[in-house]
Design an enzyme around this catalytic site. Structure first.
Site, PDB file in Angstrom:
ATOM      1  CG  HIS A   1      64.955 -66.555  13.091  1.00  0.00           C
ATOM      2  ND1 HIS A   1      63.948 -65.746  13.558  1.00  0.00           N
ATOM      3  CD2 HIS A   1      64.999 -66.354  11.757  1.00  0.00           C
ATOM      4  CE1 HIS A   1      63.387 -65.094  12.558  1.00  0.00           C
ATOM      5  NE2 HIS A   1      64.014 -65.442  11.450  1.00  0.00           N
TER       6      HIS A   1
ATOM      7  CG  HIS B   1      61.306 -58.448   8.890  1.00  0.00           C
ATOM      8  ND1 HIS B   1      62.412 -58.653   9.682  1.00  0.00           N
ATOM      9  CD2 HIS B   1      60.979 -59.669   8.396  1.00  0.00           C
ATOM     10  CE1 HIS B   1      62.751 -59.930   9.659  1.00  0.00           C
ATOM     11  NE2 HIS B   1      61.905 -60.569   8.898  1.00  0.00           N
TER      12      HIS B   1
ATOM     13  NE  ARG C   1      70.483 -69.013   9.536  1.00  0.00           N
ATOM     14  CZ  ARG C   1      69.358 -68.308   9.459  1.00  0.00           C
ATOM     15  NH1 ARG C   1      68.678 -68.032  10.529  1.00  0.00           N
ATOM     16  NH2 ARG C   1      68.937 -67.855   8.291  1.00  0.00           N
TER      17      ARG C   1
ATOM     18  NE  ARG D   1      59.063 -65.373   5.879  1.00  0.00           N
ATOM     19  CZ  ARG D   1      59.040 -65.227   4.558  1.00  0.00           C
ATOM     20  NH1 ARG D   1      58.036 -65.733   3.863  1.00  0.00           N
ATOM     21  NH2 ARG D   1      60.013 -64.598   3.922  1.00  0.00           N
TER      22      ARG D   1
ATOM     23  NE  ARG E   1      62.336 -62.487  -2.094  1.00  0.00           N
ATOM     24  CZ  ARG E   1      62.474 -61.534  -3.023  1.00  0.00           C
ATOM     25  NH1 ARG E   1      61.939 -61.692  -4.214  1.00  0.00           N
ATOM     26  NH2 ARG E   1      63.138 -60.432  -2.745  1.00  0.00           N
TER      27      ARG E   1
ATOM     28  CE1 TYR F   1      62.762 -72.060  11.143  1.00  0.00           C
ATOM     29  CE2 TYR F   1      62.113 -69.766  10.948  1.00  0.00           C
ATOM     30  CZ  TYR F   1      62.297 -71.003  10.376  1.00  0.00           C
ATOM     31  OH  TYR F   1      62.022 -71.185   9.044  1.00  0.00           O
TER      32      TYR F   1
ATOM     33  CG  ASN G   1      68.661 -73.577   2.775  1.00  0.00           C
ATOM     34  OD1 ASN G   1      67.537 -73.281   3.177  1.00  0.00           O
ATOM     35  ND2 ASN G   1      69.633 -73.959   3.587  1.00  0.00           N
TER      36      ASN G   1
END
Length: 699
Positions: free
Chosen positions: A587, A430, A559, A370, A400, A463, A43
């Site tokens: 998530h 997204h 979160r 992704r 990214r 997730y 992270n």
């Protein structure tokens, strides 16, 4: 009127502290503690690349404007450094004083070169000669400190070399390619797992790279470079894929934002390293152990030590999905809600794999943000195109750190005949949406998957996310309009059901919050419950403050970043904010508004951040299916019952773990969801086993 606003970066660091707190817990299995420690390091790698990188650019540009929390870039960076130094000290104290000694007792031993017996030394020497030596490329450092730019996020060995013939001393660097791996297993005669870190192996045999010279000092270090480099889309003549390749190259040579340097590094090597990497004292982070703690994630998966890990919680079959039945028949019979990873992601994979070979399927359209490294979804799209179906994939090249993989997969798809669209100019796409057009009884029917998570079968097991499967005509019509807009670069209009960003989602959320505020001001029951990864948008925060002041009961499950200040007697006395950190990454985005008893429930791909609501193409999906809506409300409520893994956010931005009250049972929400899914799957399996299905002869 100025409203309280917590600093975004410091709030994120407090989230990372909550992750580190899991590693600090003695009641968590040992390898799970190591996993959480590695996650905190991973992270921080991204945090430095993106947030610190961007702030560093602002500071160097001379910008002195304060952010919403009142900090200038320089003050923000100073506060970040202070907090990370504290966190880094805690990470290495945990590693050195607790985790490594406990792992050694359990049979997982990190050895030093001095620990090797003669047979092991000979074995490691052979490994170096056969598998490592030829992959190393030493870099000479000139007397003035000039040297080729060293790679980011790789372990590098700095060496002091002495020439016995001339008596001269010089310096060199040895970058260690990632492909080699971070650990080298060491043979032993016991049922242990012994290993050396790769930097120790290279340092031990570094003299082989410099014949005729003596290596009389070494130290390992690691640099992090600015990754906040944007794609320039103003020039219509530039191909986006080529531009993205330029961005990937630029990141390799961007300015250093962090240097991880061993505390015991010799002074001359430390000086050379700082010169070579171009770091200031503020960029240097002295550490009491190996740099790059994220690499310890590799140890977590070492076989033979299951007793040091959590008991597995495998995904369960949803009762709504009949094994062997067509997914098209299942969805046509009624909307389906799936809660991952408690319920398997397999139905989503089955849907697209069935579509790829179904002769009645005409078209498939999907957004890919992704994907997994070996993606069944991408493979299915390729198969569909090869089968003559019209397949369109919007591949977001600006995802990214996944840009390189997306470029590769987009090329594979395009070569198979898939129509590729590289996102939307000026925005990231997204949204999580899959549209399948199928011919049925002479008419076209549209099947949809709408979700909160990526089309990634790997992360679907790690997730928590929601999937909504429907073939309702109004949702399908909106989906067609959505794809026409993002592929044809036309305007996103207001749809019948789906709520897109950047044009409609934020206004809709503000209207929904305002509606609750108005009801509370009239003395009516008003309630908002929301689950997001991050809450940062100032307009949303101001609206929530106004709602709280009017008497709206607000429960937020956030979160990560939370810039809203809870517990303020003037602005947020009716707002409760919790955060759940457990074995699965929270998530899913899920929103509830009481609406005078006629509740509205939404799932979404977007967090409540400026970047999501104003700078991305996102979707918020109303859930009108009665059973699904009731289930989602129960899911939201359950999180606020957790007294094992939940923390309450405090007014200063820190958090405090919730503990069960005397006389109350422990309630761990993720375990609750897993046991629910397990019981439902068993009950459905039992029901099917007791049901006789007649064989119907073919016509």
């Amino acid at each position: 009127m100025t409203v309280p606003y917590l600093n975004r970066e410091l709030s994120w660091l407090e989230f990372n502290q909550r992750v580190l707190n899991e590693a600090l817990r003695p009641d968590v299995p040992l390898l799970e503690r190591l996993k959480f420690l590695a996650i905190t390091a991973s992270n921080l790698d991204e945090f430095f690349q993106v947030r610190v990188g961007g702030l560093s650019l602002l500071r160097r540009s001379g910008r002195k404007t304060s952010d919403a929390s009142g900090l200038t870039p320089a003050k923000n960076l100073a506060a970040i450094r202070s907090r990370i130094l504290e966190m880094s000290a805690a990470q290495y104290e945990l590693l050195n004083q607790t985790l490594l000694p406990e792992l050694e007792k359990a049979g997982i031993r990190k050895l030093r070169p001095a620990d090797l017996n003669p047979a092991q030394s000979a074995y490691i020497a052979a490994v170096f000669e056969d598998a490592i030596f030829s992959l190393l490329t030493p870099l000479a450092v000139d007397a003035d400190g000039t040297c080729p730019i060293v790679p980011a996020l790789q372990i590098i060995i700095a060496c002091r070399l002495f020439d016995p013939e001339t008596g001269k001393i010089r310096h060199a660097l040895i970058p260690i390619p990632e492909m080699i791996g971070r650990r080298v297993p060491v043979t032993n005669e016991e049922n242990n797992f012994d290993y050396l870190l790769i930097e120790d192996v290279v340092a031990l045999h570094a003299d082989q790279l410099f014949p005729g010279e003596l290596v009389n000092a070494t130290t390992a270090f690691r640099v992090t470079r600015n990754g906040d480099i944007a794609v320039q889309e103003e020039d219509q003549t530039i191909d986006l894929s080529e531009n993205m390749e330029d961005v990937l190259t630029a990141r390799k040579f961007a300015g250093t934002v962090r240097l991880e340097l061993r505390s015991n590094a010799p002074r001359d090597l430390a000086r050379i390293i700082q010169i070579v990497t171009g770091t200031t004292p503020q960029d240097v982070y002295r550490i009491d152990g190996p740099p790059g703690l994220a690499a310890f994630m590799d140890i977590v998966a070492v076989p033979g030590f299951d007793h040091l890990r959590d008991i597995d919680w495998p995904p369960q079959n949803s009762p709504a999905i009949t094994p062997g039945a067509s997914m098209f028949e299942t969805i046509a019979a009624g909307d389906v809600l799936l809660f991952h990873p408690y319920e398997s992601f397999e139905p989503v994979l089955r849907l697209i794999e069935e579509a790829a070979v179904d002769p009645d399927v005409i078209a498939i359209k999907q957004v890919l943000y992704r994907t997994a490294r070996r993606s069944r979804i991408v493979d299915a799209l390729i198969r569909a195109a090869e089968n003559g179906k019209h397949v369109t994939a919007l591949v977001e090249l600006k995802a990214r750190f996944d840009e390189a993989r997306n470029l590769t997969r987009a090329d594979e798809l395009q070569r198979a005949g898939v129509q590729i669209v590289y996102g939307v100019k000026g925005l990231k796409t997204h949204a999580k949406i899959l549209l399948i057009v199928r011919r049925e009884s002479g008419h076209l029917r549209r099947y949809l998957h709408l979700g909160t998570g990526n089309y990634n079968e790997s992360t679907s097991r790690l997730y928590t996310d929601l999937s909504y499967l429907t073939c309702k005509a109004d949702y399908g019509n909106d989906a067609s309009l959505f794809f026409n807009a993002v592929t044809g670069r036309s305007k996103l209009i207001r749809f019948q059901r789906l709520v897109p960003a950047p044009n409609a989602m934020k206004p809709k959320l503000l209207d929904l919050i305002a509606g609750e505020t108005e009801r509370a001001s009239q003395g009516l029951t008003a309630r908002i419950i929301a689950k997001v990864n991050s809450l940062q948008d100032p307009d949303i925060i101001s609206a929530l403050y106004a709602a709280s002041q009017a008497g709206v009961e607000i429960k937020l499950n956030v979160r990560g970043i939370c810039c809203l200040k809870p517990g303020d007697p003037k602005f947020s006395k009716n707002i409760e904010v919790i955060s759940v950190i457990d074995r699965f990454l929270e998530h899913a985005r899920l929103f509830y508004f009481h609406q005078g008893g006629d509740s509205e429930v939404y799932i979404a791909s977007a967090d409540w951040m400026i970047r999501n609501l104003e700078k991305r193409v996102e979707l918020m999906i109303p859930i009108e299916h009665a059973a699904s809506k009731r289930r989602l409300i129960r899911i939201l409520d359950s999180y606020f019952m957790d007294n094992v893994q939940a923390s309450r956010l405090l007014p200063d931005g820190t958090s405090q773990r919730l503990t069960k009250e005397r006389g109350k049972k422990a309630f761990r929400v993720q375990e609750h969801f897993y046991q629910q899914a397990r019981k439902a799957a068993k009950a459905r399996e039992h029901e099917r086993s007791m049901t006789f299905e007649p064989h119907v002869p073919a016509d």
